[in-house]
Design a protein around this motif. Sequence first.
Motif, PDB file in Angstrom:
ATOM      1  N   GLY A  16       0.830  -1.196   0.000  1.00 55.97           N
ATOM      2  CA  GLY A  16       0.000   0.000   0.000  1.00 55.97           C
ATOM      3  C   GLY A  16       0.861   1.241   0.000  1.00 55.97           C
ATOM      4  O   GLY A  16       2.087   1.178  -0.137  1.00 55.97           O
ATOM      5  N   ASN A  17       0.220   2.377   0.167  1.00 51.95           N
ATOM      6  CA  ASN A  17       0.929   3.646   0.191  1.00 51.95           C
ATOM      7  C   ASN A  17       1.493   3.916   1.581  1.00 51.95           C
ATOM      8  O   ASN A  17       0.922   3.507   2.588  1.00 51.95           O
ATOM      9  CB  ASN A  17      -0.023   4.784  -0.199  1.00 51.95           C
ATOM     10  N   LEU A  18       2.607   4.622   1.608  1.00 49.19           N
ATOM     11  CA  LEU A  18       3.216   4.988   2.884  1.00 49.19           C
ATOM     12  C   LEU A  18       2.351   6.016   3.596  1.00 49.19           C
ATOM     13  O   LEU A  18       1.808   6.931   2.980  1.00 49.19           O
ATOM     14  CB  LEU A  18       4.609   5.569   2.666  1.00 49.19           C
ATOM     15  N   ASN A  19       2.252   5.859   4.922  1.00 47.79           N
ATOM     16  CA  ASN A  19       1.529   6.851   5.713  1.00 47.79           C
ATOM     17  C   ASN A  19       2.499   7.947   6.164  1.00 47.79           C
ATOM     18  O   ASN A  19       3.664   7.970   5.745  1.00 47.79           O
ATOM     19  CB  ASN A  19       0.819   6.194   6.906  1.00 47.79           C
ATOM     20  N   LYS A  20       2.050   8.842   7.003  1.00 42.90           N
ATOM     21  CA  LYS A  20       2.882   9.969   7.459  1.00 42.90           C
ATOM     22  C   LYS A  20       4.097   9.517   8.257  1.00 42.90           C
ATOM     23  O   LYS A  20       5.072  10.242   8.363  1.00 42.90           O
ATOM     24  CB  LYS A  20       2.039  10.933   8.287  1.00 42.90           C
TER      25      LYS A  20
END
Length: 123
Positions: free
Chosen positions: A14-18
Amino acid sequence: MHGHNFKVNARLYGNLNKKGMVIDLDKAKNALDEICNEFDHKVMLSELSADSKNKAGEIRIKEKTYKIADEDVVFLPIQSTTAEYVVEYIANRLKEKFKAQNLNLNIFVEMEENYDSSACFFD
């Protein structure tokens, strides 16, 4: 009916979070362990199979009747307990566990029956 020992591996994409992560790996491992513990050391049967019944510790599969304690049986909501259906079930359960977090995860799960035989599911 037959038995196996399984080794389950999961990969979450998935996409990286903060924080620079796709998901907290401890939470992912705990979720996978929780799912697998539901059928660890159990006889897995399809709850959709017309032949699989559990009445007073008896399970009938085709012409055979097995006496197995209720606590040693788990009925899974899958077509059949093939490795392919079980691995798809695990992947879908993992996805469901993280659905509320809106992570937009893709999940790959592999279940090995032995060192040279495995089933995979990628969502």
